[in-house]
Design an enzyme around this catalytic site. Structure first.
Site, short mmCIF file in Angstrom:
data_model
loop_
_atom_site.label_atom_id
_atom_site.label_comp_id
_atom_site.label_asym_id
_atom_site.label_seq_id
_atom_site.Cartn_x
_atom_site.Cartn_y
_atom_site.Cartn_z
NE ARG A 26 2.48 0.41 -12.40
CZ ARG A 26 3.38 1.00 -11.59
NH1 ARG A 26 3.19 0.98 -10.29
NH2 ARG A 26 4.43 1.60 -12.08
CG PHE A 32 -1.73 -1.60 0.83
CD1 PHE A 32 -1.71 -0.89 2.03
CD2 PHE A 32 -1.84 -2.99 0.89
CE1 PHE A 32 -1.77 -1.55 3.26
CE2 PHE A 32 -1.92 -3.65 2.11
CZ PHE A 32 -1.88 -2.93 3.29
CG ASP A 59 -4.21 3.98 -0.52
OD1 ASP A 59 -3.33 3.31 -1.10
OD2 ASP A 59 -3.95 4.89 0.30
CG ASP A 106 2.51 -2.70 -3.93
OD1 ASP A 106 3.53 -3.09 -3.32
OD2 ASP A 106 2.53 -1.77 -4.77
CB CYS A 136 8.71 -2.43 -1.12
SG CYS A 136 7.66 -1.45 -0.05
N1 SAH Z 1 0.50 -0.41 -5.64
C1 SAH Z 1 0.80 1.00 -5.72
C2 SAH Z 1 1.76 1.46 -4.66
C3 SAH Z 1 1.33 1.20 -3.22
S1 SAH Z 1 2.08 2.28 -2.07
C4 SAH Z 1 1.26 1.32 -7.14
O1 SAH Z 1 1.52 0.41 -7.95
O2 SAH Z 1 1.36 2.49 -7.47
C5 SAH Z 1 1.30 1.95 -0.56
C6 SAH Z 1 -0.05 2.61 -0.37
O3 SAH Z 1 -0.55 2.09 0.85
C7 SAH Z 1 -0.09 4.12 -0.21
O4 SAH Z 1 -1.00 4.64 -1.14
C8 SAH Z 1 -0.63 4.38 1.22
O5 SAH Z 1 -1.54 5.46 1.27
C9 SAH Z 1 -1.35 3.11 1.51
N2 SAH Z 1 -1.41 2.68 2.91
C10 SAH Z 1 -0.43 2.59 3.83
N3 SAH Z 1 -0.86 1.99 4.96
C11 SAH Z 1 -2.18 1.70 4.76
C12 SAH Z 1 -3.18 1.04 5.53
N4 SAH Z 1 -2.91 0.56 6.74
N5 SAH Z 1 -4.40 0.88 4.98
C13 SAH Z 1 -4.67 1.35 3.76
N6 SAH Z 1 -3.76 1.94 2.96
C14 SAH Z 1 -2.53 2.13 3.45
#
Ligand code: SAH
Length: 395
Positions: free
Chosen positions: A211, A227, A249, A299, A339
């Site tokens: 980040r 995401f 998201d 992510d 991940c």
């Molecule tokens: N980058 C973030 C963590 C990402 S976690 C950080 O640093 O904190 C993954 C995220 O993807 C979650 O919030 C989940 O709600 C979202 N997500 C999962 N599948 C998705 C999709 N198909 N479209 C949009 N968001 C999605």
């Protein structure tokens, strides 16, 4: 005596100190151990190999506590391992960097199935294996005493518990959650963390350094953060001087939390745009709208928990990366993460190469990402190396 006898020749991975015994390697179980009980693991010819926690429901039939035959697995042993894990974090991550830290990272800290994350004065404990569950009381007591945290909250509600035949469990073990919510500081930014219902134990601590790096790259750029969860990359990009950040998201709760996090900091909210949408679809919408960006962050959640899902996961990664590369202006950057334990760094790089080729885009690797130092990877346990990322620059 409770013991697992391996099939002849199946001791090799244990001799290399890999801490898992798979069901297919076990010849006999003796002494009628119950789930979570400590068993001696012996080779087919009877040599002692390790003390391990027995898990009859799981394909991972036993997880190693110790390689030392003289060791006794009890509350004192666990306390010593916890102390060792806390000591291993000292001087790795400074107090100014963050007051939120992973203090115990399972197998890599010699405590299979045990996760302990600190969020300020709140500890979140997550028990993911039969062995961890067997010692739940001792682990909770020791975590409470050794950290001095006012509250210990249990988040033993991850899906993998089902593979161990364990029920979902969540709630306060010591003290109480602060009435005003849990707040943390990371790289000078403040976040609210929903330890009771957020993802993982509430926050993606593993992405801490990444980040910050993305923040440093954001000066003057138009950023797309896909995401975004509770806004980690978004806030860092804004703090780093991004001209604008569009955050996408699929979860309305995550977006609400992300917006609340933005308002907790002295950042220009007018530069932030939010979109609740499926990323796969929204990237196509952005393409159809003719939008372009200088920096894109991808992510996504874990597409492949194990190698068995790698092929399906590869299609997902290729799709979003191909679309993201097309949205980049010349000289633009893509910070792309996976991940998925089932997708190696090598495979991930191949997937991105395929995505660039099909997008008709030339790109170079200008950086690599991994999990932060409080998520160590034991050399004998490569499965611990789940988070990987590439920073690409479009020519
Ligand atoms: N980058 C973030 C963590 C990402 S976690 C950080 O640093 O904190 C993954 C995220 O993807 C979650 O919030 C989940 O709600 C979202 N997500 C999962 N599948 C998705 C999709 N198909 N479209 C949009 N968001 C999605």
């Amino acid at each position: 005596m409770k013991q697992l006898i391996l099939k002849l020749g199946r001791e090799k991975s244990l001799l290399r100190r890999h801490p898992w015994v798979f069901s297919g390697a076990v010849a006999r179980v003796q002494g009628d151990p119950e789930t979570g009980d400590t068993v001696a693991v012996r080779s087919g010819s009877g040599e002692f190999l390790a003390w391990a926690a027995y898990s009859p429901a799981s394909q991972i039939r036993a997880r190693v506590w110790s390689w030392d035959e003289k060791e006794r697995i009890d509350g004192d042993f666990l306390r010593a391992r916890l102390q060792r894990a806390l000591g291993a974090r000292e001087r790795l991550i400074s107090a100014e960097t963050s007051d939120a830290l992973r203090l115990v990272h399972g197998e890599s800290d010699g405590l299979p199935g045990v996760i302990a994350d600190r969020y300020g004065d709140v500890m979140v404990l997550q028990l993911l294996s039969a062995g961890a569950e067997r010692w739940r009381g001792e682990l909770a007591d020791a975590v409470h005493e050794l950290t001095g945290c006012a509250c210990v909250f249990e988040r033993s509600d991850a899906d993998v518990r089902a593979l161990e035949g364990l029920p979902v469990r969540s709630g306060v073990l010591y003290g109480g959650l602060p009435a005003g919510g849990v707040h943390i500081r990371e790289h000078g930014l403040t976040y609210g963390v929903d330890v009771a219902a957020g993802h993982k134990t509430g926050f993606y601590l593993d992405q801490r350094d990444n980040r910050k790096r993305v923040g440093e790259l954001s000066q003057g750029r138009e950023v797309l953060n896909c995401f975004c969860y509770t806004g980690g990359f978004t806030l860092n990009a804004l703090a780093g001087g991004a001209q604008s950040v569009l955050s996408v998201d699929g979860s309305a709760e995550a977006l609400a939390q992300a917006k609340a996090n933005l308002s907790r900091n002295d950042l220009d909210a007018a530069r932030a745009e939010w979109q609740e949408a499926d990323v796969f679809r929204h990237l196509r919408t952005l393409r159809d709208q003719g939008r372009s960006f200088d920096l894109v962050v991808l992510d996504p959640p874990k597409f492949a928990p194990t190698a068995a899902f790698a092929e399906k996961a590869a299609r997902g990664y290729k799709d979003i990366n191909l679309l993201a590369l097309k949205l980049l202006r010349a000289g633009g950057l893509l910070a792309s993460f996976s991940c998925s334990g089932g997708v190696s760094a090598e495979l991930f790089q191949k997937i991105l190469a395929g995505a660039a080729l099909d997008a008709g885009v030339e790109a170079s690797i200008v950086g690599r990402f991994a999990a932060a130092a409080d998520h160590p990877v034991l050399l004998s346990f490569p499965e611990g190396d789940y988070l990987k990322g590439l920073l690409l620059r479009r020519a």
